[in-house]
Motif scaffolding. Structure first.
Motif, PDB file in Angstrom:
ATOM      1  N   ASP A 177      -7.249 -13.228   9.783  1.00  0.00           N
ATOM      2  CA  ASP A 177      -6.965 -12.575   8.513  1.00  0.00           C
ATOM      3  C   ASP A 177      -5.606 -13.032   8.006  1.00  0.00           C
ATOM      4  O   ASP A 177      -4.770 -13.519   8.764  1.00  0.00           O
ATOM      5  N   ALA A 178      -5.377 -12.847   6.714  1.00  0.00           N
ATOM      6  CA  ALA A 178      -4.075 -13.156   6.114  1.00  0.00           C
ATOM      7  C   ALA A 178      -3.632 -11.963   5.278  1.00  0.00           C
ATOM      8  O   ALA A 178      -4.429 -11.365   4.559  1.00  0.00           O
ATOM      9  N   ASP A 179      -2.364 -11.607   5.405  1.00  0.00           N
ATOM     10  CA  ASP A 179      -1.823 -10.464   4.672  1.00  0.00           C
ATOM     11  C   ASP A 179      -0.322 -10.694   4.502  1.00  0.00           C
ATOM     12  O   ASP A 179       0.212 -11.733   4.900  1.00  0.00           O
ATOM     13  N   PHE A 180       0.379  -9.712   3.921  1.00  0.00           N
ATOM     14  CA  PHE A 180       1.812  -9.867   3.705  1.00  0.00           C
ATOM     15  C   PHE A 180       2.521  -8.526   3.801  1.00  0.00           C
ATOM     16  O   PHE A 180       1.917  -7.466   3.639  1.00  0.00           O
ATOM     17  N   PHE A 181       3.821  -8.601   4.132  1.00  0.00           N
ATOM     18  CA  PHE A 181       4.667  -7.423   4.091  1.00  0.00           C
ATOM     19  C   PHE A 181       5.074  -7.158   2.643  1.00  0.00           C
ATOM     20  O   PHE A 181       5.199  -8.086   1.844  1.00  0.00           O
ATOM     21  N   GLU A 182       5.304  -5.892   2.335  1.00  0.00           N
ATOM     22  CA  GLU A 182       5.880  -5.543   1.042  1.00  0.00           C
ATOM     23  C   GLU A 182       7.400  -5.634   1.166  1.00  0.00           C
ATOM     24  O   GLU A 182       7.996  -5.013   2.055  1.00  0.00           O
ATOM     25  N   LYS A 183       8.033  -6.417   0.309  1.00  0.00           N
ATOM     26  CA  LYS A 183       9.480  -6.580   0.374  1.00  0.00           C
ATOM     27  C   LYS A 183      10.087  -6.321  -0.993  1.00  0.00           C
ATOM     28  O   LYS A 183       9.699  -6.945  -1.980  1.00  0.00           O
ATOM     29  N   ILE A 184      11.047  -5.433  -1.027  1.00  0.00           N
ATOM     30  CA  ILE A 184      11.779  -5.141  -2.257  1.00  0.00           C
ATOM     31  C   ILE A 184      13.240  -5.490  -2.016  1.00  0.00           C
ATOM     32  O   ILE A 184      13.889  -4.926  -1.126  1.00  0.00           O
ATOM     33  N   ARG A 185      13.755  -6.451  -2.788  1.00  0.00           N
ATOM     34  CA  ARG A 185      15.143  -6.855  -2.632  1.00  0.00           C
ATOM     35  C   ARG A 185      16.012  -6.088  -3.623  1.00  0.00           C
ATOM     36  O   ARG A 185      15.895  -6.251  -4.830  1.00  0.00           O
ATOM     37  N   HIS A 186      16.886  -5.238  -3.101  1.00  0.00           N
ATOM     38  CA  HIS A 186      17.780  -4.454  -3.943  1.00  0.00           C
ATOM     39  C   HIS A 186      19.059  -5.230  -4.272  1.00  0.00           C
ATOM     40  O   HIS A 186      19.695  -4.992  -5.289  1.00  0.00           O
ATOM     41  N   SER A 187      19.446  -6.147  -3.363  1.00  0.00           N
ATOM     42  CA  SER A 187      20.605  -7.002  -3.588  1.00  0.00           C
ATOM     43  C   SER A 187      20.478  -8.199  -2.668  1.00  0.00           C
ATOM     44  O   SER A 187      19.468  -8.353  -1.966  1.00  0.00           O
ATOM     45  N   GLY A 188      21.501  -9.050  -2.654  1.00  0.00           N
ATOM     46  CA  GLY A 188      21.454 -10.229  -1.801  1.00  0.00           C
ATOM     47  C   GLY A 188      21.380  -9.888  -0.333  1.00  0.00           C
ATOM     48  O   GLY A 188      20.897 -10.687   0.476  1.00  0.00           O
ATOM     49  N   THR A 189      21.862  -8.696   0.052  1.00  0.00           N
ATOM     50  CA  THR A 189      21.868  -8.303   1.460  1.00  0.00           C
ATOM     51  C   THR A 189      21.015  -7.070   1.750  1.00  0.00           C
ATOM     52  O   THR A 189      20.743  -6.764   2.912  1.00  0.00           O
ATOM     53  N   ASP A 190      20.596  -6.356   0.722  1.00  0.00           N
ATOM     54  CA  ASP A 190      19.836  -5.118   0.899  1.00  0.00           C
ATOM     55  C   ASP A 190      18.362  -5.363   0.576  1.00  0.00           C
ATOM     56  O   ASP A 190      17.991  -5.508  -0.591  1.00  0.00           O
ATOM     57  N   VAL A 191      17.534  -5.416   1.622  1.00  0.00           N
ATOM     58  CA  VAL A 191      16.111  -5.688   1.461  1.00  0.00           C
ATOM     59  C   VAL A 191      15.317  -4.581   2.136  1.00  0.00           C
ATOM     60  O   VAL A 191      15.566  -4.247   3.306  1.00  0.00           O
ATOM     61  N   GLU A 192      14.380  -3.988   1.399  1.00  0.00           N
ATOM     62  CA  GLU A 192      13.517  -2.948   1.950  1.00  0.00           C
ATOM     63  C   GLU A 192      12.158  -3.562   2.282  1.00  0.00           C
ATOM     64  O   GLU A 192      11.529  -4.213   1.445  1.00  0.00           O
ATOM     65  N   ILE A 193      11.697  -3.360   3.514  1.00  0.00           N
ATOM     66  CA  ILE A 193      10.442  -3.951   3.968  1.00  0.00           C
ATOM     67  C   ILE A 193       9.510  -2.855   4.443  1.00  0.00           C
ATOM     68  O   ILE A 193       9.920  -1.936   5.169  1.00  0.00           O
ATOM     69  N   THR A 194       8.250  -2.936   4.050  1.00  0.00           N
ATOM     70  CA  THR A 194       7.232  -2.028   4.559  1.00  0.00           C
ATOM     71  C   THR A 194       6.116  -2.856   5.171  1.00  0.00           C
ATOM     72  O   THR A 194       5.827  -3.968   4.709  1.00  0.00           O
ATOM     73  N   PRO A 195       5.476  -2.364   6.235  1.00  0.00           N
ATOM     74  CA  PRO A 195       4.459  -3.161   6.933  1.00  0.00           C
ATOM     75  C   PRO A 195       3.209  -3.378   6.096  1.00  0.00           C
ATOM     76  O   PRO A 195       2.941  -2.642   5.145  1.00  0.00           O
ATOM     77  N   SER A 196       2.459  -4.393   6.475  1.00  0.00           N
ATOM     78  CA  SER A 196       1.194  -4.655   5.784  1.00  0.00           C
ATOM     79  C   SER A 196       0.184  -3.587   6.175  1.00  0.00           C
ATOM     80  O   SER A 196       0.362  -2.848   7.160  1.00  0.00           O
ATOM     81  N   GLU A 197      -0.900  -3.503   5.418  1.00  0.00           N
ATOM     82  CA  GLU A 197      -1.926  -2.494   5.697  1.00  0.00           C
ATOM     83  C   GLU A 197      -2.909  -2.957   6.771  1.00  0.00           C
ATOM     84  O   GLU A 197      -3.699  -2.165   7.273  1.00  0.00           O
ATOM     85  N   THR A 198      -2.863  -4.233   7.124  1.00  0.00           N
ATOM     86  CA  THR A 198      -3.783  -4.756   8.130  1.00  0.00           C
ATOM     87  C   THR A 198      -3.432  -4.220   9.510  1.00  0.00           C
ATOM     88  O   THR A 198      -2.265  -4.210   9.909  1.00  0.00           O
ATOM     89  N   ASP A 199      -4.429  -3.758  10.247  1.00  0.00           N
ATOM     90  CA  ASP A 199      -4.224  -3.259  11.597  1.00  0.00           C
ATOM     91  C   ASP A 199      -3.980  -4.445  12.535  1.00  0.00           C
ATOM     92  O   ASP A 199      -4.831  -5.324  12.674  1.00  0.00           O
ATOM     93  N   VAL A 200      -2.798  -4.473  13.165  1.00  0.00           N
ATOM     94  CA  VAL A 200      -2.465  -5.586  14.060  1.00  0.00           C
ATOM     95  C   VAL A 200      -2.470  -5.164  15.520  1.00  0.00           C
ATOM     96  O   VAL A 200      -2.146  -5.967  16.398  1.00  0.00           O
ATOM     97  N   SER A 201      -2.843  -3.940  15.800  1.00  0.00           N
ATOM     98  CA  SER A 201      -2.833  -3.434  17.169  1.00  0.00           C
ATOM     99  C   SER A 201      -3.703  -4.293  18.080  1.00  0.00           C
ATOM    100  O   SER A 201      -4.883  -4.568  17.777  1.00  0.00           O
ATOM    101  N   ALA A 202      -3.111  -4.767  19.183  1.00  0.00           N
ATOM    102  CA  ALA A 202      -3.790  -5.578  20.199  1.00  0.00           C
ATOM    103  C   ALA A 202      -4.261  -6.930  19.652  1.00  0.00           C
ATOM    104  O   ALA A 202      -5.111  -7.582  20.269  1.00  0.00           O
ATOM    105  N   ARG A 203      -3.709  -7.348  18.522  1.00  0.00           N
ATOM    106  CA  ARG A 203      -4.061  -8.651  17.947  1.00  0.00           C
ATOM    107  C   ARG A 203      -2.838  -9.568  17.980  1.00  0.00           C
ATOM    108  O   ARG A 203      -1.694  -9.108  17.977  1.00  0.00           O
TER     109      ARG A 203
END
Length: 282
Positions: A177-203
């Motif tokens: 499968d292919a997916d992506f993290f959600e990334k919001i860059r607030h500044s050059g050094t401040d980046v907010e990341i949330t995990p992808s919705e794909t289940d990666v457990s034991a994969r």
């Protein structure tokens, strides 16, 4: 004839083999005052200058190589920039700042008839060159060094814009499968990341990006994964500045694989076949 910059000797050798062309013996020296000088053998016909501009000195060396091959008799010059330094500075972020990618592209254009970049960070940078410029995709070759026994793999990009890179590696590898993290860059050094919705457990997870520089953002993203089996990082340009490799290891990365656009210990794949194919189409 293939003419290598000092930072790209392995890739230049591989490209010479792919194209069936002679590899020039280039001499690199410095004067006592620190100025650089290069020497190339006589050139007949076309010269292909291969030089990653990993630092300012490499930029100067590239310009010297372009001029040297002309002096040595080259009828035409192709410049291959496996890694183009300053490419991420593709706009003026503050008033009074330069568009550094444009400045570098214009300088390189003066000594060449055509340019080939490899997965340049912003493809629009190719428009800055005054010579015809082509961006080559080497990501499929990142599948080559990955283990053949990946368990139900997930290929993750660090953000939505890099999803095509993850898909490219996935398609070259085969299943997954292919997916992506959600990334919001607030500044050059401040980046907010949330995990992808794909289940990666034991994969098995392969995180794919064009560049790994400090490794901070990627390490943070990997830390959000929910109990993956193994984690691999695959990138085209392994800058791996400072303690980036250690950060990735502490984040749980089992292995890092990359191409030879920047020659590091992790450069287990070569961009040479992709570059050779692109040059051969012209």
């Amino acid at each position: 004839m293939i003419v290598s910059g000092s930072a790209s000797q392995g890739l230049a050798s591989a490209l010479a083999a792919e194209l069936g062309e002679e590899l020039a013996r280039v001499e690199y020296e410095s004067f006592p005052d620190g100025e650089r000088i290069v020497r190339v053998p006589p050139v007949e016909g076309r010269a292909v200058v291969v030089a990653s501009t990993v630092d300012d000195a490499a930029h100067v060396e590239l310009l010297q190589l372009q001029d040297a091959v002309r002096e040595a008799g080259a009828e035409s010059v192709i410049t291959v920039l496996p890694y183009m330094g300053y490419a991420r500075q593709d706009e003026a972020f503050e008033p009074g700042e330069p568009v550094s990618a444009r400045a570098m592209a214009r300088a390189v254009s003066t000594g060449t008839d055509a340019v080939y970049t490899v997965n340049v960070h912003e493809p629009a940078v190719c428009e800055f060159f005054d010579a015809p410029a082509t961006n080559v995709d080497a990501t499929p070759h990142l599948a080559d060094p990955l283990p053949e026994d990946l368990r139900d793999p997930v290929f993750l990009a660090p953000d939505a814009s890099a999803l095509p890179l993850a898909e490219s590696v996935r398609d070259a590898y085969g299943p997954g499968d292919a997916d992506f993290f959600e990334k919001i860059r607030h500044s050059g050094t401040d980046v907010e990341i949330t995990p992808s919705e794909t289940d990666v457990s034991a994969r098995d997870v392969v995180v794919v990006d064009d560049i790994v520089a400090t490794g901070s953002t990627m390490s943070e993203a990997i830390g959000l994964l929910d109990e993956p089996s193994r984690v691999f990082v695959a990138c085209v340009h392994p800058l791996l500045a400072a303690n980036a490799r250690t950060k990735l290891a502490k984040a749980g990365v089992d292995d890092v694989v990359a191409t030879d656009t920047i020659e590091r210990a992790v450069s287990e794949a070569s961009a040479a076949p992709a570059v050779a194919e692109a040059i051969g189409r012209e």
